[in-house]
Enzyme design. Structure first.
Site, PDB file in Angstrom:
ATOM      1  CG  MET A 249      -1.974   1.114   1.171  1.00 24.47           C
ATOM      2  SD  MET A 249      -2.713   1.420   2.780  1.00 24.47           S
ATOM      3  CE  MET A 249      -1.409   2.354   3.577  1.00 24.47           C
ATOM      4  CB  CYS A 250       1.727   3.700  -1.978  1.00 21.06           C
ATOM      5  SG  CYS A 250       2.757   2.326  -2.448  1.00 21.06           S
ATOM      6  N   GLY A 251       0.912   5.880  -0.084  1.00 17.48           N
ATOM      7  CA  GLY A 251       0.307   7.191  -0.193  1.00 17.48           C
ATOM      8  C   GLY A 251       0.839   7.791  -1.476  1.00 17.48           C
TER       9      GLY A 251
ATOM     10  CG  ASN B 291      -2.751   3.039  -2.538  1.00 22.55           C
ATOM     11  OD1 ASN B 291      -2.327   2.163  -1.790  1.00 22.55           O
ATOM     12  ND2 ASN B 291      -3.795   3.787  -2.224  1.00 22.55           N
TER      13      ASN B 291
END
Length: 612
Positions: free
Chosen positions: A1-3, A76
């Site tokens: 997951m990412c921002g 993401n």
């Protein structure tokens, strides 16, 4: 997951990124942060790409990912099917490689259509001078957009920040109705942005007539949107909803009182057994994909030990979370604990109890099979309904697998801490949503997913505990597909099966805008990833294929008729009292609603969120 974050500027003017947004993004991705600026070859646009990675799979892949041709990917998401990803591979690198080979919009659309799992992305194609972005079919990952006319710039981001200034309503969620493409050269020449829309094919739950309206209502000011001229669509990842209506039931007479059919008796039917086993198969596989092959820690954590869980469940002891816990138990190594995150907001103590409350209360954490209504007999300030059913659920899980270490994490929240963290963090994460319901659910999920509370080693001893799990399973999607809400009974009573089917189709069609973006932002704030097994594409397709009366029988009483198929599944898996607990919304079960203005409606704008 990412921002992920992308700022597209159509002018050579300098710009500054919002520091608060950067802080929110960095909390989502604590393992790697990196920026990249790209300038147009023949146009004066430039893009700032910023990515903050939570490492979940394979080798840590820093983002933004830029290939030799100058293409840039912000990803993401998680791939749980459709595109092969080997255990040692990172899905960001796999998607980047796939997209790099695309030479036309139809090829990009084809790649995105094959992915099974949650995603939000931004992709810059240098040769074509275009920018792609969007969310998966259900909108399980957040993506927001805003156009700032003063600097002639478009911003795309996983999370924003609430401001009490003039632009407080500028941010909106990117509709999960398709993916979008910007011709950067044309945008620079026009000085404005037009989004070319590639919608999801309407074979699933998105209503045809509402798709264009949904997009147009959410387009940022000074921007416009048009459907792509080639008529390209993304293939729906789920099968159409079964709209069959039973012929043998006289809908004029089904509302008379009926006796409670015993779940065991229903399970004796071969047809029911087949449906229950089918649901167990697809849901178990969905959970397996989401709990296996996880890293133990981020780089700065202490060395891994078997005392640290990698998976947690948002846990009320209700049927949705109980089934997630049981099936997760089937796929997580026996030596690893599973964290059960149970949130409670402090009850206001009646005057007559204040004296007795001063004395330490023993046996406060003993699991018990309290029945509905038993909360009135408790005296602990955190003995809310979900805490009581949570302890009872813990006992059932311990009976099913006494060898597993089940960490029942009691997350206790006072009004003072609620008010402090709402203003410091939650109001920014819930934004741009702003209702009383968004506040209640957002705050409850934020505190629960933080996982900071107490666990009991024995009946008398509590010790502080913070969950180490980076994956959090949540039961959202079960009520929407299996008629779990009270409004489903109301619709069934007034409009029969036909009305109920329409309600369920609407529920799943709007789940991205009502729930999922918000929950992704709230849980991701802790550097943890929300995973939604009930919204796995295979699970949804299986449930969509069944006629509505096989999933729920609303002629039966509460605690039996709604989510009937899931209740039968619970019994098949060996669960007891939890299989017949009536639905209780999180804001009431955790008692956060009791802390606030009792005269409010769930749909009212929440003034507490608007004072940050």
């Amino acid at each position: 997951m990412c921002g992920i974050f992308c700022l597209l500027s159509l002018s050579p003017a300098q710009f500054e990124r919002d520091k608060k947004i950067y802080e929110h993004l960095k909390r989502r991705g604590p393992d790697s942060s990196q920026d990249l600026t790209v300038r147009g070859t023949h146009s004066c646009y430039h893009c700032l790409f910023s990515a903050h990675v939570l490492h979940m799979r394979g080798i840590l892949t820093t983002q933004p990912v830029q290939d030799s041709a100058g293409n840039v990917l912000l990803w993401n998401g998680e791939i749980f099917g459709g595109v092969p990803v080997k255990p040692e591979e990172n899905d960001t690198a796999v998607i980047a490689q796939r997209l790099s080979s695309c030479n036309s919009p139809s090829e990009v659309v084809s790649v995105l259509s094959t992915i099974r799992g949650p995603w939000g992305f931004v992709y810059y194609q240098r040769a074509a001078d275009c920018l792609w972005f969007g969310r998966d079919f259900f909108g399980r990952r957040s993506l927001l957009w805003k156009f700032d006319e003063s600097i002639n710039a478009l911003t795309l981001t996983s999370v924003a920040a609430y401001s009490s200034g003039l632009d407080q309503s500028a941010w909106r969620e990117v509709p999960a109705a398709g993916v979008y493409r910007i011709d950067l050269k044309a945008a620079t020449e026009a000085g404005s942005v037009m989004f070319e829309v590639f919608p999801w094919a309407h074979g699933g739950n998105h209503p045809d007539s509402g798709c264009s309206d949904t997009i147009l209502e959410s387009v940022p000011s000074c921007c416009s949107a048009v459907m792509n001229e080639a008529g390209l669509v993304l293939t729906s990842p789920v099968c159409p909803l079964n709209t069959s209506i039973p012929e043998s039931i006289n809908e004029e007479e089904i509302h008379s009182d009926s006796c409670i059919k015993d779940l065991e008796q229903l399970l004796a039917s071969k047809e029911k057994q087949h449906e229950v086993n089918g649901l167990i198969d697809v849901l178990s596989e969905a959970i397996r994909r989401r709990v296996q092959a996880l890293p133990f820690r981020i780089q700065d954590d202490p060395p891994p030990t078997y005392d640290h869980a990698r998976v947690a469940v948002l846990f009320s002891g209700g049927i949705d979370s109980m089934i997630l816990a049981v099936l997760a138990d089937h796929h997580i190594p026996a030596h690893e604990p599973i964290d059960l995150l149970n949130v409670a907001f402090k009850l206001q103590e009646p005057k007559k109890q204040k004296e007795s409350a001063k004395k330490p209360k023993k046996h406060n954490n003993k699991p018990t099979h309290d029945k509905p209504g038993a909360e009135s007999q408790t005296s602990g300030p955190f003995d809310v309904p979900d805490r009581i059913t949570g302890r009872a659920g813990l006992k059932e899980l311990q009976d099913l697998n006494p060898e597993r270490r089940w960490n029942f994490v009691e997350v206790n929240v006072t009004q003072e801490e609620l008010q402090e963290m709402r203003q410091e963090r939650v109001c920014h994460l819930v934004y741009p949503l702003d209702t009383v319901l968004d506040d209640s659910i957002g705050c409850a999920v934020w505190f629960a997913s933080r996982g900071k509370g107490f666990i009991s080693e024995d009946e008398d001893d509590q010790k502080p505990f913070t969950s180490s799990a980076k994956v959090i399973l949540t039961g959202i999607g079960a009520d929407e597909q299996l008629a779990g809400y009270s409004r489903h009974r109301v619709r069934f009573k007034t409009s029969g099966h036909e009305g109920l089917i329409q309600e369920l189709a609407m529920e799943l069609g709007r789940i991205s805008s009502r729930n999922l973006g918000r929950d992704d932002r709230v849980i991701g704030d802790h550097g943890k990833e929300a995973r939604f097994p009930y919204l796995d594409e295979d699970v949804v397709s299986f449930l969509n294929s069944l006629p509505v009366w096989e999933k729920a029988d609303l002629t039966l009483p509460r605690g039996v008729g709604e989510k009937l198929l899931l209740r039968l599944t619970a019994r098949q898996l060996g669960l007891g009292q939890s299989a017949v607990l009536p639905k209780r919304a999180m804001q009431f079960g955790s008692r956060i609603a009791k802390m606030e203005d009792k005269r409010e409606k769930a749909s009212d704008k929440c003034t507490r969120l608007l004072t940050g």
